[in-house]
Write a protein that holds these residues in place. Structure first.
Motif, PDB file in Angstrom:
ATOM      1  N   VAL A 269      -6.533   2.780  -7.197  1.00 21.05           N
ATOM      2  CA  VAL A 269      -6.166   4.085  -6.630  1.00 21.05           C
ATOM      3  C   VAL A 269      -7.412   4.664  -5.963  1.00 21.05           C
ATOM      4  CG1 VAL A 269      -5.240   6.380  -7.088  1.00 21.05           C
ATOM      5  CG2 VAL A 269      -4.426   4.408  -8.417  1.00 21.05           C
ATOM      6  N   HIS A 270      -7.311   4.932  -4.664  1.00 25.27           N
ATOM      7  CA  HIS A 270      -8.477   5.298  -3.862  1.00 25.27           C
ATOM      8  C   HIS A 270      -8.289   6.652  -3.199  1.00 25.27           C
ATOM      9  CE1 HIS A 270      -9.139   0.919  -4.123  1.00 25.27           C
ATOM     10  NE2 HIS A 270      -7.910   0.788  -3.646  1.00 25.27           N
TER      11      HIS A 270
ATOM     12  N   LEU B 154      -3.350   5.070  -2.006  1.00 30.78           N
ATOM     13  CA  LEU B 154      -4.298   5.935  -1.311  1.00 30.78           C
ATOM     14  C   LEU B 154      -3.885   7.386  -1.544  1.00 30.78           C
ATOM     15  CD1 LEU B 154      -4.578   4.006   2.082  1.00 30.78           C
ATOM     16  CD2 LEU B 154      -5.813   3.623  -0.055  1.00 30.78           C
ATOM     17  N   ILE B 155      -4.792   8.160  -2.121  1.00 27.61           N
ATOM     18  CA  ILE B 155      -4.497   9.548  -2.467  1.00 27.61           C
ATOM     19  C   ILE B 155      -5.007  10.471  -1.364  1.00 27.61           C
ATOM     20  CG2 ILE B 155      -4.901  11.405  -4.115  1.00 27.61           C
ATOM     21  CD1 ILE B 155      -3.151   9.202  -5.226  1.00 27.61           C
TER      22      ILE B 155
ATOM     23  N   LEU C 245     -12.193   6.614   2.014  1.00 27.69           N
ATOM     24  CA  LEU C 245     -12.055   5.350   2.734  1.00 27.69           C
ATOM     25  C   LEU C 245     -12.017   5.575   4.244  1.00 27.69           C
ATOM     26  CD1 LEU C 245      -9.520   3.290   0.579  1.00 27.69           C
ATOM     27  CD2 LEU C 245     -12.015   3.182   0.604  1.00 27.69           C
ATOM     28  N   MET C 246     -11.372   6.647   4.683  1.00 31.38           N
ATOM     29  CA  MET C 246     -11.331   6.933   6.124  1.00 31.38           C
ATOM     30  C   MET C 246     -12.721   7.245   6.663  1.00 31.38           C
ATOM     31  SD  MET C 246      -8.328   6.714   7.675  1.00 31.38           S
ATOM     32  CE  MET C 246      -8.142   7.960   8.957  1.00 31.38           C
TER      33      MET C 246
ATOM     34  N   VAL D  75       0.862  -1.186   0.000  1.00 32.51           N
ATOM     35  CA  VAL D  75       0.000   0.000   0.000  1.00 32.51           C
ATOM     36  C   VAL D  75       0.894   1.228   0.000  1.00 32.51           C
ATOM     37  CG1 VAL D  75      -1.752   1.330   1.256  1.00 32.51           C
ATOM     38  CG2 VAL D  75      -1.857  -1.176   1.225  1.00 32.51           C
ATOM     39  N   LEU D  76       0.556   2.201  -0.842  1.00 30.75           N
ATOM     40  CA  LEU D  76       1.278   3.461  -0.875  1.00 30.75           C
ATOM     41  C   LEU D  76       0.330   4.591  -0.564  1.00 30.75           C
ATOM     42  CD1 LEU D  76       3.805   5.193  -1.556  1.00 30.75           C
ATOM     43  CD2 LEU D  76       2.920   5.307  -3.903  1.00 30.75           C
ATOM     44  N   LEU D  77       0.753   5.467   0.331  1.00 26.99           N
ATOM     45  CA  LEU D  77       0.004   6.667   0.692  1.00 26.99           C
ATOM     46  C   LEU D  77       0.720   7.855   0.068  1.00 26.99           C
ATOM     47  CD1 LEU D  77      -2.433   7.323   2.670  1.00 26.99           C
ATOM     48  CD2 LEU D  77      -0.673   8.030   4.297  1.00 26.99           C
ATOM     49  N   THR D  78       0.015   8.621  -0.790  1.00 31.65           N
ATOM     50  CA  THR D  78       0.677   9.720  -1.482  1.00 31.65           C
ATOM     51  C   THR D  78      -0.366  10.754  -1.908  1.00 31.65           C
ATOM     52  OG1 THR D  78       2.296  10.234  -3.213  1.00 31.65           O
ATOM     53  CG2 THR D  78       0.599   8.605  -3.768  1.00 31.65           C
TER      54      THR D  78
END
Length: 586
Positions: free
Chosen positions: A192-193, A179-180, A198-199, A153-156
């Protein structure tokens, strides 16, 4: 090298320091006793996020401000421990819903935004492993680290995703979800979400995964000199060293306002920009903007920062901005200043004592050590230019490597050798990811070998000499670049210096130094000669540089380390190796 006067520190009249009697504390300190300062989880389990946030909420401190976030426009947003708990709980739930399993890696490619801190803690709560990426990385260094770490998972941000991830997306087979954070301007692929969306859906969850002390928690990359980056693995037990070193080396108290200026993409930004301040129940300052001297002083004044942890590069930039700028601000709330990233020259320590009325306290550690190992403490003498003394619970030594692969400890004072640490402290890295043999070579006879050369004086203070591969051998003399550089910056015109060895037919190598200048000075042949004369007078002709070049800037990593090996590679036309952590340099 010029011998500078010792700075004698008196205890603060309104605060009892955490280290009052250093020898007595070292004698009685036991890690098992220190463990009692943390709560732990039932059944002998341990989780960093629980110790950093949840236990404070459980003990009634949920309303206290954990983070005071300052946006680029100056807007201040307080985040309480209770809010940080809720947001990190939700992120842990989000990861569970995405199918992330224990031990899988979650990477971040973000600046200093509030979402980052919830994600770091939520990743740990989910039993996954967190790994930060420096936001200024281009696609290639991002790809190398994500491939090695098998990022799930990448958060960016949308901008970073398009610029840095899209060009390499097909080369990241392990990546399942992106996760954008922030606005999304157009339709993106199914994997890509929106982080925010989602939160908002992730409310109830399973709670903190009951991780064991030896379960992997953090993956920090450190650049190889010529090869690929190394992924240093740290476990949940590291939180004990984060907590204790924050308390003892940085003198953290629960009423402190703490500002660690390190970028969250580096190990310091995790260990002391997130974990240690939170486990010690302080309030952290997080500034979204990049360095600006006036802005920094404004923050120190307006936020009444009491503990300030920065880097030599930033300190030298403040020195270049001048003492007059600092004098315009009320910095009276400052009580403890510390520095990390590379050894701090004595000149900077004395400057800070003069300008702030407080000296910067240098300390030493590495990505591999996970936490501060040597420090100058809130009480006790500061010897400007020294890295300080070992933390209680840490055994340091100076050793010599032997031909049979073992080591011999050097006990004579002021004798250079390799700095080594007795293995077994809580934040010691547990391996390089998928590189068992490389890890094994870091140890010998019960010592972790740092590859940093240093000496220890009769009072037990350690002094940096240089990296083993930076040493210069000239006419039979081994010369440490840091000694040369420290002498050069004592000249009033010199802001920064870097020394390397270049080939010479007679001496084998001679010292060449690159220097940058303070404002008000202009490069000239006369100034070079003046600096050269100063160096010869200070160091003697055998050690002083034979060549001095005045440069506009020096290559350094974002964490503040001057890259001597890159200067040498460019000087000699050699391969430059891994330059992914390099700041822009012409």
């Amino acid at each position: 090298m010029t011998k500078h006067p010792i700075i004698h520190q008196a205890p603060s009249p309104d605060r009892q320091p955490n280290v009052e009697d250093y020898p007595a504390l070292c004698a009685r300190f036991r890690w098992a006793d220190a463990q009692a300062e943390l709560d732990g989880l039932p059944g002998g389990k341990l989780n960093i996020a629980h110790e950093a946030v949840d236990r404070h909420v459980l003990h009634g401190a949920g309303d206290k401000t954990a983070i005071r976030w300052i946006a680029k426009d100056g807007t201040v947003r307080p985040i309480s421990y209770a809010e940080l708990k809720t947001q990190s709980d939700r992120f842990a739930t989000l990861l569970h819903q995405l199918g992330v399993e224990r031990g899988e890696r979650v990477f971040s490619l973000l600046g200093r935004v509030p979402e980052l801190y919830a994600a770091v803690l939520g990743t740990l709560k989910a039993g996954a492993v967190y790994s930060p990426l420096f936001p200024a990385f281009g696609p290639e260094p991002v790809k190398a680290r994500m491939q090695i770490g098998a990022c799930r998972v990448l958060l960016t941000t949308e901008t970073f995703y398009k610029r840095k991830i899209v060009p390499i997306r097909q080369e990241l087979p392990a990546l399942r979800h992106v996760l954008i954070v922030g606005p999304i301007s157009e339709a993106l692929p199914d994997d890509v979400h929106s982080f925010d969306a989602l939160m908002a859906q992730a409310t109830d969850g399973p709670g903190i995964v009951a991780t064991a002390p030896e379960d992997p928690a953090l993956l920090h990359f450190t650049s190889g000199t010529t090869g690929k980056p190394k992924g240093a693995i740290h476990v949940h037990q590291a939180v004990l060293a984060h907590h204790i070193s924050g308390k003892l080396a940085l003198d953290l108290h629960p009423d402190d306002i703490v500002w660690c200026t390190a970028d969250p993409g580096w190990v310091t930004g995790t260990s002391y920009g997130i974990i240690a301040p939170l486990t010690n129940q302080t309030t952290m300052i997080v500034d979204e903007a990049e360095f600006d001297a006036a802005r920094w002083y404004q923050i120190l004044q307006d936020q009444k920062v009491s503990v300030w942890y920065s880097a030599p590069t930033a300190i030298r930039m403040l020195m270049r901005a001048g003492a007059e700028l600092a004098s315009k601000y009320d910095l009276s709330a400052l009580r403890f200043l510390a520095s990390v990233g590379e050894p701090l020259n004595a000149e900077a320590v004395l400057w800070s004592q003069d300008v702030f009325g407080r000296a910067f306290h240098d300390n030493w550690w590495q990505t591999e050590t996970g936490a501060i190992m040597l420090a100058n403490y809130a009480t006790g003498d500061i010897k400007p230019g020294s890295m300080g003394r070992p933390l209680p619970g840490i055994t340091a030594g100076i050793v010599e490597r032997l031909p049979d692969g073992g080591v011999r400890e050097i006990t004579a004072p002021d004798t250079p050798g390799e700095l080594a640490l007795r293995s077994g402290w809580p934040s010691m890295f547990r391996g390089y990811l998928d590189e068992a043999e490389r890890y094994r070579k870091c140890f010998a006879d019960g010592w972790y070998l740092t590859e940093d050369l240093a000496s220890r004086d009769a009072d037990g203070y350690y002094w940096f000499v240089g990296r083993a591969d930076d040493m210069i051998k000239s006419a039979g003399h081994f010369i440490g670049p840091f000694e040369v550089e420290s002498a050069l910056v004592e000249h009033p015109a010199v802001a920064e210096a870097a020394a390397i060895g270049v080939p010479d037919d007679r001496a084998g190598e001679i010292v060449k130094a690159f220097v940058t200048l303070h404002r008000g000075y202009t490069a000239s042949d006369d100034l070079e000669k003046e600096i050269m004369a100063h160096a010869r007078k200070t160091l003697g002709p055998a050690v002083a540089p034979r060549i001095i070049a005045i440069a506009e800037s020096l290559p350094k990593t974002r964490s503040g380390k001057i890259m001597r090996r890159l200067l040498k590679a460019r000087e000699l036309g050699l391969p430059e190796g891994d330059t992914s952590t390099l700041e822009a340099f012409a």
